[in-house]
Scaffold this motif. Structure first.
Motif, PDB file in Angstrom:
ATOM      1  N   GLU A  47      44.562  -2.865 -17.817  1.00  0.00           N
ATOM      2  CA  GLU A  47      44.008  -3.633 -16.694  1.00  0.00           C
ATOM      3  C   GLU A  47      42.632  -3.107 -16.290  1.00  0.00           C
ATOM      4  N   LEU A  48      42.446  -1.792 -16.335  1.00  0.00           N
ATOM      5  CA  LEU A  48      41.137  -1.225 -16.012  1.00  0.00           C
ATOM      6  C   LEU A  48      40.098  -1.667 -17.035  1.00  0.00           C
ATOM      7  N   ALA A  49      40.456  -1.639 -18.299  1.00  0.00           N
ATOM      8  CA  ALA A  49      39.529  -2.093 -19.344  1.00  0.00           C
ATOM      9  C   ALA A  49      39.183  -3.566 -19.147  1.00  0.00           C
ATOM     10  N   ARG A  50      40.177  -4.353 -18.774  1.00  0.00           N
ATOM     11  CA  ARG A  50      39.939  -5.783 -18.528  1.00  0.00           C
ATOM     12  C   ARG A  50      39.005  -5.967 -17.330  1.00  0.00           C
ATOM     13  N   ALA A  51      39.227  -5.200 -16.273  1.00  0.00           N
ATOM     14  CA  ALA A  51      38.385  -5.289 -15.078  1.00  0.00           C
ATOM     15  C   ALA A  51      36.946  -4.885 -15.401  1.00  0.00           C
ATOM     16  N   GLN A  52      36.791  -3.828 -16.168  1.00  0.00           N
ATOM     17  CA  GLN A  52      35.448  -3.378 -16.532  1.00  0.00           C
ATOM     18  C   GLN A  52      34.747  -4.404 -17.419  1.00  0.00           C
ATOM     19  N   ALA A  53      35.491  -5.062 -18.286  1.00  0.00           N
ATOM     20  CA  ALA A  53      34.911  -6.102 -19.135  1.00  0.00           C
ATOM     21  C   ALA A  53      34.468  -7.296 -18.291  1.00  0.00           C
ATOM     22  N   VAL A  54      35.278  -7.652 -17.305  1.00  0.00           N
ATOM     23  CA  VAL A  54      34.917  -8.759 -16.409  1.00  0.00           C
ATOM     24  C   VAL A  54      33.655  -8.403 -15.633  1.00  0.00           C
ATOM     25  N   ARG A  55      33.595  -7.165 -15.124  1.00  0.00           N
ATOM     26  CA  ARG A  55      32.409  -6.745 -14.367  1.00  0.00           C
ATOM     27  C   ARG A  55      31.166  -6.767 -15.254  1.00  0.00           C
ATOM     28  N   GLN A  56      31.292  -6.293 -16.484  1.00  0.00           N
ATOM     29  CA  GLN A  56      30.153  -6.301 -17.400  1.00  0.00           C
ATOM     30  C   GLN A  56      29.700  -7.730 -17.683  1.00  0.00           C
ATOM     31  N   LYS A  57      30.655  -8.613 -17.870  1.00  0.00           N
ATOM     32  CA  LYS A  57      30.327 -10.019 -18.125  1.00  0.00           C
ATOM     33  C   LYS A  57      29.608 -10.629 -16.919  1.00  0.00           C
ATOM     34  N   GLU A  58      30.070 -10.296 -15.712  1.00  0.00           N
ATOM     35  CA  GLU A  58      29.417 -10.784 -14.498  1.00  0.00           C
ATOM     36  C   GLU A  58      27.980 -10.269 -14.411  1.00  0.00           C
ATOM     37  N   ARG A  59      27.785  -9.003 -14.717  1.00  0.00           N
ATOM     38  CA  ARG A  59      26.435  -8.421 -14.671  1.00  0.00           C
ATOM     39  C   ARG A  59      25.511  -9.095 -15.682  1.00  0.00           C
ATOM     40  N   GLU A  60      26.035  -9.344 -16.874  1.00  0.00           N
ATOM     41  CA  GLU A  60      25.226 -10.019 -17.890  1.00  0.00           C
ATOM     42  C   GLU A  60      24.873 -11.435 -17.448  1.00  0.00           C
ATOM     43  N   HIS A  61      25.832 -12.102 -16.818  1.00  0.00           N
ATOM     44  CA  HIS A  61      25.580 -13.456 -16.314  1.00  0.00           C
ATOM     45  C   HIS A  61      24.469 -13.432 -15.270  1.00  0.00           C
ATOM     46  N   TRP A  62      24.551 -12.488 -14.316  1.00  0.00           N
ATOM     47  CA  TRP A  62      23.531 -12.377 -13.281  1.00  0.00           C
ATOM     48  C   TRP A  62      22.171 -12.050 -13.885  1.00  0.00           C
ATOM     49  N   SER A  63      22.175 -11.164 -14.853  1.00  0.00           N
ATOM     50  CA  SER A  63      20.919 -10.782 -15.490  1.00  0.00           C
ATOM     51  C   SER A  63      20.270 -11.983 -16.177  1.00  0.00           C
ATOM     52  N   ARG A  64      21.075 -12.760 -16.908  1.00  0.00           N
ATOM     53  CA  ARG A  64      20.533 -13.965 -17.558  1.00  0.00           C
ATOM     54  C   ARG A  64      20.037 -14.958 -16.520  1.00  0.00           C
ATOM     55  N   SER A  65      20.783 -15.097 -15.441  1.00  0.00           N
ATOM     56  CA  SER A  65      20.401 -16.027 -14.382  1.00  0.00           C
ATOM     57  C   SER A  65      19.072 -15.615 -13.751  1.00  0.00           C
ATOM     58  N   ILE A  66      18.928 -14.335 -13.483  1.00  0.00           N
ATOM     59  CA  ILE A  66      17.684 -13.825 -12.895  1.00  0.00           C
ATOM     60  C   ILE A  66      16.532 -14.000 -13.873  1.00  0.00           C
TER      61      ILE A  66
END
Length: 103
Positions: free
Chosen positions: A53-72
């Motif tokens: 679950e921690l690995a899944r949470a960290q993957a979700v957070r990384q995906k969110e950060r990448e999404h924000w970075s692309r958006s910016i």
């Protein structure tokens, strides 16, 4: 009994911590879920379910950060004129937040 009620009387209750962390993750509260799941692993380092679950949470957070970075990057593309201006993604996020707040 809810996880929070159990954790008030027993803050180290692994089962309640794990369930709370997993529930927060399911509700997309990733930044709240990660420290709780890390606490589970601190108390019980061999917990495979908490590790997953921690690995899944960290993957979700990384995906969110990448999404924000692309958006910016789409909103504030680097042009030849501002090529030498090196703003980090975090700085560009702050610019967006300030511009949206009207400050």
């Amino acid at each position: 009994m809810s996880c929070d009620a159990v954790l008030q009387s027993d803050p180290q209750n692994i089962k309640a911590l794990f369930r709370k962390g997993k529930a927060l993750l399911e509700m997309k509260e990733v930044d709240d879920a990660i420290p709780i799941l890390q606490k589970v692993l601190t108390i019980s380092p061999g917990s495979q379910m908490a590790s997953v679950e921690l690995a899944r949470a960290q993957a979700v957070r990384q995906k969110e950060r990448e999404h924000w970075s692309r958006s910016i990057n789409r909103r504030f593309p680097k042009t030849k004129q501002n090529k030498n201006t090196k703003l980090s993604a975090a700085s560009r996020v702050k610019l967006v937040m300030v511009s949206k707040s009207g400050l």
